[in-house]
Design a protein around this motif. Sequence first.
Motif, mmCIF file in Angstrom:
data_model
loop_
_atom_site.group_PDB
_atom_site.id
_atom_site.type_symbol
_atom_site.label_atom_id
_atom_site.label_comp_id
_atom_site.label_asym_id
_atom_site.label_seq_id
_atom_site.Cartn_x
_atom_site.Cartn_y
_atom_site.Cartn_z
ATOM 1 N N SER A 43 0.853 -1.162 0.000
ATOM 2 C CA SER A 43 0.000 0.000 0.000
ATOM 3 C C SER A 43 0.910 1.239 0.000
ATOM 4 O O SER A 43 1.725 1.406 0.923
ATOM 5 C CB SER A 43 -0.926 0.009 1.221
ATOM 6 N N VAL A 44 0.779 2.080 -1.009
ATOM 7 C CA VAL A 44 1.622 3.279 -1.155
ATOM 8 C C VAL A 44 0.733 4.508 -1.074
ATOM 9 O O VAL A 44 -0.239 4.633 -1.836
ATOM 10 C CB VAL A 44 2.381 3.266 -2.486
ATOM 11 N N ARG A 45 1.100 5.419 -0.131
ATOM 12 C CA ARG A 45 0.338 6.664 0.018
ATOM 13 C C ARG A 45 1.090 7.792 -0.692
ATOM 14 O O ARG A 45 2.220 8.098 -0.387
ATOM 15 C CB ARG A 45 0.165 7.002 1.491
ATOM 16 N N ARG B 167 -0.646 -5.558 -5.840
ATOM 17 C CA ARG B 167 0.072 -6.795 -5.553
ATOM 18 C C ARG B 167 1.227 -6.904 -6.538
ATOM 19 O O ARG B 167 1.100 -6.616 -7.720
ATOM 20 C CB ARG B 167 -0.878 -7.995 -5.693
ATOM 21 N N PHE B 168 2.379 -7.339 -6.035
ATOM 22 C CA PHE B 168 3.595 -7.482 -6.848
ATOM 23 C C PHE B 168 4.112 -8.904 -6.732
ATOM 24 O O PHE B 168 3.931 -9.564 -5.696
ATOM 25 C CB PHE B 168 4.676 -6.501 -6.378
ATOM 26 N N VAL C 151 9.328 5.228 1.672
ATOM 27 C CA VAL C 151 9.740 5.159 3.064
ATOM 28 C C VAL C 151 8.711 4.353 3.847
ATOM 29 O O VAL C 151 7.481 4.565 3.688
ATOM 30 C CB VAL C 151 9.877 6.577 3.667
ATOM 31 N N SER C 152 9.193 3.457 4.694
ATOM 32 C CA SER C 152 8.323 2.724 5.630
ATOM 33 C C SER C 152 8.221 3.543 6.903
ATOM 34 O O SER C 152 9.250 3.915 7.492
ATOM 35 C CB SER C 152 8.893 1.336 5.920
ATOM 36 N N PRO C 153 6.972 3.878 7.389
ATOM 37 C CA PRO C 153 6.867 4.785 8.524
ATOM 38 C C PRO C 153 7.359 4.202 9.846
ATOM 39 O O PRO C 153 8.060 4.875 10.589
ATOM 40 C CB PRO C 153 5.366 5.097 8.567
ATOM 41 N N MET C 154 6.994 3.013 10.185
ATOM 42 C CA MET C 154 7.377 2.455 11.497
ATOM 43 C C MET C 154 7.831 1.012 11.301
ATOM 44 O O MET C 154 7.014 0.147 10.883
ATOM 45 C CB MET C 154 6.177 2.492 12.455
ATOM 46 N N GLY D 285 4.145 -7.998 2.917
ATOM 47 C CA GLY D 285 3.290 -6.851 2.696
ATOM 48 C C GLY D 285 3.776 -5.661 3.521
ATOM 49 O O GLY D 285 4.537 -5.817 4.488
ATOM 50 N N GLY D 286 3.303 -4.482 3.151
ATOM 51 C CA GLY D 286 3.726 -3.315 3.899
ATOM 52 C C GLY D 286 3.066 -2.036 3.412
ATOM 53 O O GLY D 286 2.470 -1.996 2.321
ATOM 54 N N ASN D 287 3.164 -1.009 4.266
ATOM 55 C CA ASN D 287 2.652 0.322 3.935
ATOM 56 C C ASN D 287 3.840 1.264 3.700
ATOM 57 O O ASN D 287 4.746 1.358 4.532
ATOM 58 C CB ASN D 287 1.781 0.854 5.066
#
Length: 509
Positions: A414-416, A426-427, A470-473, A493-495
């Motif tokens: 998920s990319v903001r 999905r990749f 960038v991954s926030p946390m 997976g990741g945001n």
Amino acid sequence: MSAAELDLDQLSPSERTALDTYTSVTGQDLPEAIPLLRRSQWNVQIAIAKFFDGEGSDPVEEAREAMQSPPPRPARRTQNLMSDDFVAQLSPVARSADPAPRVDTQPEDQPVYRPPLILALLFTPFNLVYRLLCSSFRLFGTLFPFLPRLFNATANPALQGARRNTTGRRSLGPKDTAARFIREFEEEYGSPSVPFLENGYNMALEKAHRDLKFLLVVLISPEHDETSGWVQDTLLAPEVVEFINDPQNNLLVWGGNVRDSEAYQVANSLRCTKFPFVALTVHTPNVSSTAMSVVSRIAGTTAPSEFVNRLRTAISTNQEPLERIRATRAEQQASRSLREEQDSAYERSLAIDRERARQRREAEAARQREEQEAAERQAAEEKREHDIAQWKLWRAQSISAEPGTDVKDAVRVSVRLPSGERIMRRFAPEADIEEIYAVVECYEVLQDEARPTDVVEPENFKHTYGFSLVSPMPRTVYGVAEGGSIRDKIGRGGNLLVEPIEEDDEEVS
């Protein structure tokens, strides 16, 4: 005159020196100065005399004739001082019109012949006898004054001309002779309060003519008993010295010892009848534009008051023409100065106009250069935007399709975006991290289903992503340059957040 005749390299050093001296005095151009000096046998004094007095007859021959035979005067008037003074009193106007002659003097650069030492030793006895005889004749001439006059009247003219060399004094150039006279005058009478000119007689005449001043010619003979008393009592008297040094009288003083060749010639040319002798010369414009005339003669001893009165009378009589010439010269100088100031002001104005024109040209060139640079920057920016758009179309063609639901190990990301919009995709697990960057970069293109599918990669273009994922946390930056698969970097997976890269950050990195 041809160029060959004006070739200064063909002149000897002495001729070049004579040419420089002549042109500095007369200001004549070289095409006229060189032939005149050649006709004068490169004698500067003769050439100057010809320039100012004209080239009627040869000054050399005139000087020789003046030395060889005195001008004819009736009833032996040259031997009677009282008769001479009486005629001067009766006809002062006629006497004042007498021209001031120039004399033929030894050039400054004329070499002095010196015999070899052996010959000098061999002829020493003859020289001593000769000097002894000359001294004896001089003594007889002093004791019996009529003998020299009788000898001058009956002797051969060649012997009369040779009389100048019987004094035993070394012959020097005009300037050195004047310096020797001043030195001997100081030794005899102390430091002189009379400002004698330290140059030749002809140069003194030229200076008086150029500066519009009176020239006082003082001729003395040490052999006369009255000379010493006259110098101390009259010439060096306070009232005479004050009169001579008064700037209002415009007096120049030249002195000579008749034992010297130049002073002897001057005495003959001025018709000197008795020593000490003083002659006052001045430029007389009513006679000629370059003429110098003798306006007063004072022969023999005189009282200081009478000496000053006669000089003052002659000066006042001839002062008015000089004042007119001075006024004319002052007017010419004022006109010349005004023209120079006008020319200078014109040159300054022209320089200001040239500077302004130069500044306008530079400003115009700078403006054109800025416009050209702006146009080039705009063209480069338009090309860059075109290349980026073309690259996005080209890269969108190569983005892999999203894996289906049947692929169990697919990575869900998920990319903001900075706008707040979120991309869910999905990749494939083995896909490179750059795939996510490409999806974010080409997101708008991917939304357009009517985009072209045959776009080629732009030439000479290297695309650079202007953002970072960038991954926030915990905060982790997934750089595109680091590479690596999505599974290894992000996991299952990741945001991610899109952080734009500022220009300053690019320069620091």
